[in-house]
Motif scaffolding. Sequence first.
Motif, PDB file in Angstrom:
ATOM      1  N   ILE A  28      -3.832  -2.694  -9.629  1.00 34.78           N
ATOM      2  CA  ILE A  28      -3.555  -1.491  -8.847  1.00 34.78           C
ATOM      3  C   ILE A  28      -4.865  -0.771  -8.574  1.00 34.78           C
TER       4      ILE A  28
ATOM      5  N   THR B 142      -1.302  -8.631 -11.746  1.00 36.33           N
ATOM      6  CA  THR B 142      -1.064  -7.427 -10.958  1.00 36.33           C
ATOM      7  C   THR B 142      -2.239  -6.489 -11.139  1.00 36.33           C
TER       8      THR B 142
ATOM      9  N   ARG C 230       0.813  -1.210   0.000  1.00 38.73           N
ATOM     10  CA  ARG C 230       0.000   0.000   0.000  1.00 38.73           C
ATOM     11  C   ARG C 230       0.854   1.271   0.000  1.00 38.73           C
TER      12      ARG C 230
ATOM     13  N   GLN D 154      -2.374   3.909  -2.629  1.00 40.92           N
ATOM     14  CA  GLN D 154      -2.746   2.885  -3.595  1.00 40.92           C
ATOM     15  C   GLN D 154      -2.688   1.528  -2.911  1.00 40.92           C
ATOM     16  N   THR D 155      -3.341   0.556  -3.507  1.00 45.16           N
ATOM     17  CA  THR D 155      -3.149  -0.828  -3.106  1.00 45.16           C
ATOM     18  C   THR D 155      -2.706  -1.571  -4.350  1.00 45.16           C
ATOM     19  N   ILE D 156      -1.535  -2.185  -4.290  1.00 48.81           N
ATOM     20  CA  ILE D 156      -1.007  -2.973  -5.398  1.00 48.81           C
ATOM     21  C   ILE D 156      -1.074  -4.434  -4.971  1.00 48.81           C
TER      22      ILE D 156
END
Length: 111
Positions: free
Chosen positions: A91, A89, A63, A67-69
């Motif tokens: 985002i 992946t 995070r 953002q949260t990846i």
Amino acid sequence: MTEIDADVTYSSCIGGPVTAGTAAVTSTAQASCLLSGSSTVTQQTSWNSGATSTTTGDTIATRPLGQTIVVTRGTVTAGLFADAQFTQTVIFVHPDPLACSATGVAPSTAP
């Protein structure tokens, strides 16, 4: 622990026997908008050809900067593409990361 459910749409797929699909994703994880974490994810995908795939993978969420990846690595366990390995992946951009300390963040959508 929190159950996390998501609906995923795949479009413009190239290089294989399908061009689009939809998936239902289920995971149980320590949900937090501040802390990184990991979980196991199961995904059921229905492809535009009528075929289906089941995948299972391990997810790591980081995070950085609001953002949260989410990176998931795993295997197609059944159906189309069985035994194939995958990496996905996603985002998520959270428009109000400070809400985590107050009301909580609203559901997110990844582009």
